[in-house]
Design a protein around this motif. Structure first.
Motif, PDB file in Angstrom:
ATOM      1  N   ILE A 142       0.898  -1.160   0.000  1.00  0.00           N
ATOM      2  CA  ILE A 142       0.000   0.000   0.000  1.00  0.00           C
ATOM      3  C   ILE A 142       0.933   1.205   0.000  1.00  0.00           C
ATOM      4  CG2 ILE A 142      -1.914   1.196   1.128  1.00  0.00           C
ATOM      5  CD1 ILE A 142      -2.558  -1.435   2.592  1.00  0.00           C
ATOM      6  N   GLY A 143       1.415   1.532  -1.163  1.00  0.00           N
ATOM      7  CA  GLY A 143       2.481   2.519  -1.306  1.00  0.00           C
ATOM      8  C   GLY A 143       3.795   1.813  -1.584  1.00  0.00           C
ATOM      9  N   GLU A 144       4.556   2.334  -2.539  1.00  0.00           N
ATOM     10  CA  GLU A 144       5.756   1.634  -3.008  1.00  0.00           C
ATOM     11  C   GLU A 144       7.066   2.148  -2.430  1.00  0.00           C
ATOM     12  OE1 GLU A 144       5.918   0.072  -7.023  1.00  0.00           O
ATOM     13  OE2 GLU A 144       4.093   1.198  -7.505  1.00  0.00           O
ATOM     14  N   ARG A 145       7.012   3.130  -1.536  1.00  0.00           N
ATOM     15  CA  ARG A 145       8.257   3.593  -0.920  1.00  0.00           C
ATOM     16  C   ARG A 145       8.859   2.457  -0.098  1.00  0.00           C
ATOM     17  NH1 ARG A 145       5.136   8.520   0.077  1.00  0.00           N
ATOM     18  NH2 ARG A 145       4.820   7.795   2.217  1.00  0.00           N
ATOM     19  N   PHE A 146      10.161   2.229  -0.271  1.00  0.00           N
ATOM     20  CA  PHE A 146      10.801   1.056   0.336  1.00  0.00           C
ATOM     21  C   PHE A 146      11.450   1.336   1.686  1.00  0.00           C
ATOM     22  CE2 PHE A 146      13.956   2.927  -2.570  1.00  0.00           C
ATOM     23  CZ  PHE A 146      15.006   3.183  -1.687  1.00  0.00           C
ATOM     24  N   ASP A 147      11.322   2.583   2.184  1.00  0.00           N
ATOM     25  CA  ASP A 147      12.026   2.955   3.413  1.00  0.00           C
ATOM     26  C   ASP A 147      11.115   2.970   4.642  1.00  0.00           C
ATOM     27  OD1 ASP A 147      10.477   5.101   2.708  1.00  0.00           O
ATOM     28  OD2 ASP A 147      12.072   6.603   2.841  1.00  0.00           O
ATOM     29  N   SER A 148      10.008   2.219   4.567  1.00  0.00           N
ATOM     30  CA  SER A 148       9.067   2.075   5.696  1.00  0.00           C
ATOM     31  C   SER A 148       8.345   3.371   6.033  1.00  0.00           C
ATOM     32  CB  SER A 148       9.798   1.555   6.946  1.00  0.00           C
ATOM     33  OG  SER A 148      10.386   0.303   6.698  1.00  0.00           O
ATOM     34  N   THR A 149       8.158   4.248   5.053  1.00  0.00           N
ATOM     35  CA  THR A 149       7.467   5.513   5.298  1.00  0.00           C
ATOM     36  C   THR A 149       6.052   5.538   4.722  1.00  0.00           C
ATOM     37  OG1 THR A 149       8.435   6.513   3.306  1.00  0.00           O
ATOM     38  CG2 THR A 149       9.620   6.823   5.382  1.00  0.00           C
ATOM     39  N   ASN A 150       5.589   4.448   4.107  1.00  0.00           N
ATOM     40  CA  ASN A 150       4.194   4.372   3.686  1.00  0.00           C
ATOM     41  C   ASN A 150       3.325   4.253   4.942  1.00  0.00           C
ATOM     42  OD1 ASN A 150       4.706   3.987   0.679  1.00  0.00           O
ATOM     43  ND2 ASN A 150       5.801   2.225   1.530  1.00  0.00           N
ATOM     44  N   GLU A 151       2.165   4.870   4.910  1.00  0.00           N
ATOM     45  CA  GLU A 151       1.312   4.946   6.104  1.00  0.00           C
ATOM     46  C   GLU A 151       0.991   3.573   6.696  1.00  0.00           C
ATOM     47  OE1 GLU A 151      -3.027   6.839   7.467  1.00  0.00           O
ATOM     48  OE2 GLU A 151      -2.508   6.668   5.338  1.00  0.00           O
ATOM     49  N   ASN A 152       0.757   2.586   5.842  1.00  0.00           N
ATOM     50  CA  ASN A 152       0.282   1.290   6.315  1.00  0.00           C
ATOM     51  C   ASN A 152       1.370   0.225   6.446  1.00  0.00           C
ATOM     52  OD1 ASN A 152      -2.217   2.367   4.301  1.00  0.00           O
ATOM     53  ND2 ASN A 152      -2.812   1.711   6.348  1.00  0.00           N
ATOM     54  N   ASP A 153       2.623   0.621   6.312  1.00  0.00           N
ATOM     55  CA  ASP A 153       3.706  -0.371   6.348  1.00  0.00           C
ATOM     56  C   ASP A 153       3.737  -1.169   7.647  1.00  0.00           C
ATOM     57  OD1 ASP A 153       4.696  -0.057   3.802  1.00  0.00           O
ATOM     58  OD2 ASP A 153       6.261   1.370   4.376  1.00  0.00           O
ATOM     59  N   ASN A 157       3.290  -5.234   7.680  1.00  0.00           N
ATOM     60  CA  ASN A 157       4.319  -6.130   8.217  1.00  0.00           C
ATOM     61  C   ASN A 157       3.761  -6.998   9.337  1.00  0.00           C
ATOM     62  OD1 ASN A 157       6.264  -5.114   6.448  1.00  0.00           O
ATOM     63  ND2 ASN A 157       6.934  -3.539   7.887  1.00  0.00           N
ATOM     64  N   ARG A 158       2.926  -6.403  10.174  1.00  0.00           N
ATOM     65  CA  ARG A 158       2.310  -7.147  11.281  1.00  0.00           C
ATOM     66  C   ARG A 158       1.409  -8.254  10.756  1.00  0.00           C
ATOM     67  NH1 ARG A 158      -2.142  -4.664  15.516  1.00  0.00           N
ATOM     68  NH2 ARG A 158      -2.285  -6.461  16.917  1.00  0.00           N
ATOM     69  N   TYR A 159       0.549  -7.946   9.790  1.00  0.00           N
ATOM     70  CA  TYR A 159      -0.375  -8.940   9.254  1.00  0.00           C
ATOM     71  C   TYR A 159       0.381 -10.002   8.448  1.00  0.00           C
ATOM     72  CZ  TYR A 159      -4.562  -6.426  10.784  1.00  0.00           C
ATOM     73  OH  TYR A 159      -5.549  -5.846  11.542  1.00  0.00           O
ATOM     74  N   SER A 160       1.478  -9.603   7.838  1.00  0.00           N
ATOM     75  CA  SER A 160       2.312 -10.583   7.128  1.00  0.00           C
ATOM     76  C   SER A 160       2.894 -11.596   8.112  1.00  0.00           C
ATOM     77  CB  SER A 160       3.432  -9.880   6.359  1.00  0.00           C
ATOM     78  OG  SER A 160       2.912  -9.097   5.297  1.00  0.00           O
ATOM     79  N   GLU A 161       3.295 -11.131   9.277  1.00  0.00           N
ATOM     80  CA  GLU A 161       3.803 -12.042  10.304  1.00  0.00           C
ATOM     81  C   GLU A 161       2.709 -12.991  10.770  1.00  0.00           C
ATOM     82  OE1 GLU A 161       6.705 -12.891  11.624  1.00  0.00           O
ATOM     83  OE2 GLU A 161       7.636 -11.627  10.102  1.00  0.00           O
TER      84      GLU A 161
END
Length: 225
Positions: A142-153, A157-161
């Motif tokens: 949900i947003g392609e910025r790779f530096d963990s600055t997308n609002e939902n990152d 990550n939590r739901y992926s775990e």
């Protein structure tokens, strides 16, 4: 001796026929709008079918999309009998979670983590009880910025775990799309753009995103027997 030879031949023919064009392995992709669009001209299911055809194995598989835009995990649970089990899949690929996270901030209608896990476990048990192998996917972006600055990152990550844990606890194969897509962005998004690399709008995949999704999924699915 003759009867044993006949039996061996019969078993061999039965084995071969199970992978014949008349009896392909049926894979149903169960998900949201990304899967709904997966059967479009450049969608990931269409691209995967093209990949298999190019490898000369297209007739061994029947790929079916069962995606509905806006769906969350409980939507899949509510429609699994009519939209999934009725198709009698050999393999079910569950690709859900984007809306469960995204809608928490966009419309306050997302899915709390504990409910997400309970519905997911219940859905898997229903599908496994029907005799289908289950493969589950972590959500992508949900947003392609790779530096963990997308609002939902953080939630992604939590739901992926949670999904990784669900896969382990239910003996399901895992396609870790979150990990694969983040790695792609780190290597191919030098300007740290919010969209336009793999997505058209931060979430829904463009042609390149669908191609990468098809390749990533197939790298796991090819080994499912």
């Amino acid at each position: 001796m003759k009867s044993k030879l006949i039996l061996s031949i019969a078993l061999l023919l039965a084995s071969l026929s199970s992978f014949s064009p008349a009896n392909p392995i049926k894979i149903v992709f169960f998900g949201d709008s990304i899967t709904q669009a997966g059967v479009s001209k450049t969608g990931y299911i269409t691209q995967m079918q093209g990949m298999l055809a190019a490898q000369g194995i297209g007739d061994k598989y029947e790929l079916i999309g069962a995606g509905i835009g806006g769906n969350k995990i409980y939507d899949l649970y509510l429609r699994h009998e009519d939209d999934l089990l009725a198709k009698k899949p050999n393999i079910t690929v569950i690709y859900i979670g984007i809306n469960d996270v995204w809608h928490k901030t966009s419309s306050r209608t997302g899915t709390d983590a504990d409910k997400f896990e309970r519905f997911y476990n219940a859905l898997i048990k229903k599908i496994q009880s029907a005799g289908s192998q289950v493969v589950i996917c972590t959500p992508t972006l949900i947003g392609e910025r790779f530096d963990s600055t997308n609002e939902n990152d953080g939630d992604l990550n939590r739901y992926s775990e949670i999904i990784r844990r669900i896969a382990k606890n239910n003996n399901c194969a895992l396609i870790d799309l979150r990990k694969a897509f983040l790695s792609y962005e780190q290597n191919n998004n030098p300007e740290n753009k919010e969209s336009g690399i793999l997505t058209s709008d931060r979430v829904h995949l463009n042609e390149a995103g669908n191609k990468f999704l098809a390749e990533t999924m197939w790298s796991v699915l090819k080994d499912i027997k």
